[in-house]
Write a protein that holds these residues in place. Sequence first.
Motif, PDB file in Angstrom:
ATOM      1  N   UNK A 160       0.813  -1.215   0.000  1.00  0.00           N
ATOM      2  CA  UNK A 160       0.000   0.000   0.000  1.00  0.00           C
ATOM      3  C   UNK A 160       0.848   1.266   0.000  1.00  0.00           C
ATOM      4  N   UNK A 161       1.891   1.296   0.849  1.00  0.00           N
ATOM      5  CA  UNK A 161       2.654   2.536   1.040  1.00  0.00           C
ATOM      6  C   UNK A 161       4.128   2.424   0.659  1.00  0.00           C
ATOM      7  N   UNK A 162       4.570   1.249   0.223  1.00  0.00           N
ATOM      8  CA  UNK A 162       6.000   0.994  -0.007  1.00  0.00           C
ATOM      9  C   UNK A 162       6.811   1.178   1.274  1.00  0.00           C
ATOM     10  N   UNK A 233      -0.410   0.626  -4.004  1.00  0.00           N
ATOM     11  CA  UNK A 233      -1.833   0.969  -4.072  1.00  0.00           C
ATOM     12  C   UNK A 233      -2.060   2.467  -3.928  1.00  0.00           C
ATOM     13  N   UNK A 234      -1.270   3.114  -3.106  1.00  0.00           N
ATOM     14  CA  UNK A 234      -1.439   4.555  -2.915  1.00  0.00           C
ATOM     15  C   UNK A 234      -1.307   5.282  -4.245  1.00  0.00           C
ATOM     16  N   UNK A 256      -9.991   7.519   3.201  1.00  0.00           N
ATOM     17  CA  UNK A 256     -11.007   6.554   3.623  1.00  0.00           C
ATOM     18  C   UNK A 256     -10.762   5.178   3.000  1.00  0.00           C
ATOM     19  N   UNK A 257     -10.414   5.159   1.723  1.00  0.00           N
ATOM     20  CA  UNK A 257     -10.206   3.870   1.056  1.00  0.00           C
ATOM     21  C   UNK A 257      -8.921   3.198   1.536  1.00  0.00           C
ATOM     22  N   UNK A 258      -7.894   3.976   1.807  1.00  0.00           N
ATOM     23  CA  UNK A 258      -6.666   3.401   2.358  1.00  0.00           C
ATOM     24  C   UNK A 258      -6.933   2.740   3.702  1.00  0.00           C
ATOM     25  N   UNK A 259      -7.687   3.420   4.558  1.00  0.00           N
ATOM     26  CA  UNK A 259      -7.995   2.862   5.879  1.00  0.00           C
ATOM     27  C   UNK A 259      -8.858   1.602   5.748  1.00  0.00           C
ATOM     28  N   UNK A 260      -9.793   1.621   4.800  1.00  0.00           N
ATOM     29  CA  UNK A 260     -10.661   0.457   4.599  1.00  0.00           C
ATOM     30  C   UNK A 260      -9.852  -0.744   4.127  1.00  0.00           C
ATOM     31  N   UNK A 261      -8.993  -0.529   3.124  1.00  0.00           N
ATOM     32  CA  UNK A 261      -8.180  -1.625   2.597  1.00  0.00           C
ATOM     33  C   UNK A 261      -7.206  -2.119   3.660  1.00  0.00           C
ATOM     34  N   UNK A 262      -6.629  -1.195   4.403  1.00  0.00           N
ATOM     35  CA  UNK A 262      -5.676  -1.572   5.454  1.00  0.00           C
ATOM     36  C   UNK A 262      -6.365  -2.450   6.497  1.00  0.00           C
ATOM     37  N   UNK A 263      -7.560  -2.036   6.890  1.00  0.00           N
ATOM     38  CA  UNK A 263      -8.315  -2.803   7.886  1.00  0.00           C
ATOM     39  C   UNK A 263      -8.715  -4.168   7.329  1.00  0.00           C
TER      40      UNK A 263
END
Length: 466
Positions: A160-162, A233-234, A256-263
């Motif tokens: 997601x964030x490298x 992903x970012x 919001x989508x980053x937090x959702x995917x992370x969770x």
Amino acid sequence: MSQTDGAFRDSPKVPKGRLISGHTKEFQTDPLGFLTRLAKEYGEVAKFRLGPFQNVYLVLNPDLIKQILVTKQKSFVKSKDFNVLKPLIGEGLLTSEKDFHMRQRRLIQPSFKKTHISHYATDMIDTTLDYISTFWKHNDERIITKDMLDITLGIISKTMFSMEFKDGYEIVGKPLETALRIAVKRMRKLFRMPLWVPTKINRQYKKAIQRLDKVIYGIIEKRKNDTGKHEDMLRILMDARVAEDGLGMTNHQVRDELMTIFLAGHETTANALSWALYALSQHPEVQTKLFYEVDSIIGARKPEPDDFMKLQYTQKIIHETLRMYPPLYILSRDVSEDVVIGGFHFKKGDMILISSYLMQHNQEYFDQPESFIPERFDNNYLKSLPAFAYFPFGGGPRVCIGNHFAMMEAVLVLACIAQRYRIKIAPDHHEVTPLPSLTLRPKSGLRMVVEERNAESFEPGASFIK
């Protein structure tokens, strides 16, 4: 088989509950046990009550489930219980509805294209090998549930964030764990104190979310000014555009989508892997077949992304794990307009519960449902089942968008572990039982011993994979 909508059925029978709280205590104390008893006594549609007014229907028929999740899905919305997560994940895919949900899904879908997932596979392998090489030693007793959370956190941080594992945990993992723990506590309460009331737990929740927001918005702003090439992903989310209008996501929507995917991409896969390792420790014959496949296909070399498609028995182990212990063990929907499903009339405001756990333990569709038998998935067995007899990733327009990512991750992580280690349950281990929280996890964790193994030798042409 359900009746046509033109023929109304009698209302489902209701077990006797308390005058005010209904069946709240039984459901909160042991949700899986309560729903299992309900299904056995009342059949494919059972009704109960949470609190004085909330009517709840447990639906356990594949045809009816298909209508709720697919055919007539516009008559339903995600349960309002998920509103508890909105301060944490905002209007991400997990909580958003209707047109906005579909727009966001179209924007996010490219992140999970086959070409990107293949790239992520390298990160999955590297993160797993690095972790077990660093932290695991021969005959060590490990808290395997924590190890799997750490490995999947490392994978999602990288893809997601490298970010490397340590940075991902310190920067995002810690505050997310705090916020999630509080959110789950709030979800389980029938009466919740509004967030604006300055209770200790509300202050902790808001502080954790504020810390996360500072971190995530900081990462987004930094990436905007970063001219380097990132295949994560970012970058894909920030570059995504809707074809019709050419518009992308705001910083807030990306957050919001980053937090959702992370969770969604962290705890669910970690739990699936923990359950898989537990099942292997209880079924040495399955573990032996796993070793044979990994040794035959990978041998002593480093695993590669292309190995995923070749690891057919490993995939069956994950399929069977998801059948017996689906992390997303229950789906809930609120009825948004009066609707008839299979002859049953559901009213606006009713709640519908659909349990993959109960469906996938149903003897009508699975022989010996309480036994761990990966071979049941031989010969494309899934294609012989009704569409919603097996649905660990949900279904319909809200099916888990990362299901292929999760499947590849679970298979490759398990293969990396099996290449080097045999897993055994620790001596004097507590009884292992599922704990239904936000996901289905092993209660009190799992303590397991990791034993380094030399590749087993088999006679040429021998195969234990029948």
